[in-house]
Design a protein around this motif. Structure first.
Motif, short mmCIF file in Angstrom:
data_model
loop_
_atom_site.label_atom_id
_atom_site.label_comp_id
_atom_site.label_asym_id
_atom_site.label_seq_id
_atom_site.Cartn_x
_atom_site.Cartn_y
_atom_site.Cartn_z
N GLY A 18 24.72 91.75 36.38
CA GLY A 18 25.63 92.42 37.30
C GLY A 18 26.65 91.48 37.89
N ARG A 19 27.89 91.95 37.97
CA ARG A 19 28.97 91.10 38.46
C ARG A 19 28.85 90.81 39.94
NH1 ARG A 19 34.48 93.81 36.12
NH2 ARG A 19 33.64 94.48 34.14
N THR A 20 28.18 91.69 40.68
CA THR A 20 28.15 91.53 42.13
C THR A 20 26.99 90.68 42.62
OG1 THR A 20 26.90 93.59 42.36
CG2 THR A 20 29.30 93.73 42.50
N PHE A 21 26.33 90.00 41.68
CA PHE A 21 25.19 89.19 42.09
C PHE A 21 25.64 88.11 43.05
CE2 PHE A 21 21.23 87.06 41.96
CZ PHE A 21 21.50 85.70 41.89
N SER A 22 24.90 87.97 44.13
CA SER A 22 25.11 86.88 45.07
C SER A 22 23.76 86.52 45.67
CB SER A 22 26.12 87.25 46.15
OG SER A 22 25.66 88.35 46.89
N SER A 23 23.65 85.28 46.08
CA SER A 23 22.33 84.82 46.51
C SER A 23 22.44 83.71 47.52
CB SER A 23 21.55 84.34 45.28
OG SER A 23 20.32 83.77 45.64
N TYR A 67 6.60 87.31 40.05
CA TYR A 67 7.80 88.06 40.41
C TYR A 67 8.91 87.12 40.86
CZ TYR A 67 4.63 92.07 40.62
OH TYR A 67 3.72 93.05 40.32
N CYS A 68 10.08 87.46 40.44
CA CYS A 68 11.28 86.77 40.88
C CYS A 68 11.87 87.57 42.04
CB CYS A 68 12.25 86.71 39.71
SG CYS A 68 13.90 86.20 40.09
N ALA A 69 12.44 86.88 43.00
CA ALA A 69 13.04 87.56 44.14
C ALA A 69 14.31 86.85 44.57
CB ALA A 69 12.05 87.61 45.30
N ASN A 70 15.20 87.63 45.10
CA ASN A 70 16.48 87.11 45.58
C ASN A 70 16.65 87.43 47.06
OD1 ASN A 70 19.11 86.08 45.62
ND2 ASN A 70 20.01 88.04 45.05
N ARG A 71 17.12 86.45 47.78
CA ARG A 71 17.51 86.69 49.17
C ARG A 71 19.03 86.79 49.17
NH1 ARG A 71 17.39 82.50 54.22
NH2 ARG A 71 18.47 83.87 55.70
N ARG A 72 19.50 87.97 49.43
CA ARG A 72 20.94 88.20 49.38
C ARG A 72 21.60 87.83 50.70
NH1 ARG A 72 20.51 94.09 46.55
NH2 ARG A 72 18.90 94.31 48.15
N PHE A 76 13.62 87.57 51.36
CA PHE A 76 13.84 88.04 50.00
C PHE A 76 13.82 89.57 50.01
CE2 PHE A 76 13.81 84.07 47.88
CZ PHE A 76 12.98 83.25 48.62
N ASP A 77 14.88 90.15 49.46
CA ASP A 77 15.01 91.60 49.58
C ASP A 77 15.31 92.30 48.26
OD1 ASP A 77 18.47 92.17 50.53
OD2 ASP A 77 17.58 90.51 49.42
N HIS A 78 15.28 91.54 47.18
CA HIS A 78 15.57 92.14 45.88
C HIS A 78 14.60 91.54 44.89
CE1 HIS A 78 18.63 92.85 42.42
NE2 HIS A 78 17.78 93.85 42.53
N TRP A 79 13.86 92.40 44.19
CA TRP A 79 12.74 91.93 43.38
C TRP A 79 12.86 92.37 41.92
CZ3 TRP A 79 8.76 89.04 45.58
CH2 TRP A 79 8.84 88.91 46.97
#
Length: 119
Positions: free
Chosen positions: A26-31, A95-100, A106-109
């Protein structure tokens, strides 16, 4: 829509090595930071490791310190977990997780990848 897709999990013998990957689409990925967690059957999900997206800081659970290494590739939007000297107690779904940006935690799994370490 951004997705996190883990890969690399499989059956491995104790003492072996494995590298997990987590690719963000996804183009809107940010972390702000990305992390790895794991959950074994009948147990709570636990923190394994995390890295700031800048790469400036990494953290590890005591149980994996010295055996696991986290890294990320900004261009590929991918985070890796290199695991060495694996033990049966490392068996779990990872599991991989991202904190946006703007998130306190971390709010995206991702969906997870199974790691099984045979004794």
């Amino acid at each position: 829509q951004v997705q996190l897709v883990e890969s690399g999990g499989r059956l491995v013998q104790a003492g072996g090595s494995l590298r997990l990957s987590c690719a963000a689409s996804g183009r809107t990925f940010s972390s702000i930071s990305m992390g790895w967690f794991r959950q074994a059957p009948g147990k709570e999900r636990e923190f394994v490791s995390a890295i700031t997206w800048s790469g400036a800081s990494t953290t590890y659970a005591d149980s994996v310190k010295g055996r696991f290494a986290i890294s990320r590739d900004i261009a590929k939007k991918t985070v890796y977990l290199q695991m060495y000297r694996l033990k049966p107690e490392d068996s779990a779904v990872y599991y991989c997780a991202n904190r946006r940006p703007g998130a306190r935690d971390f709010d995206h799994w991702g969906q997870g990848t199974q790691v099984t370490v045979a004794s």
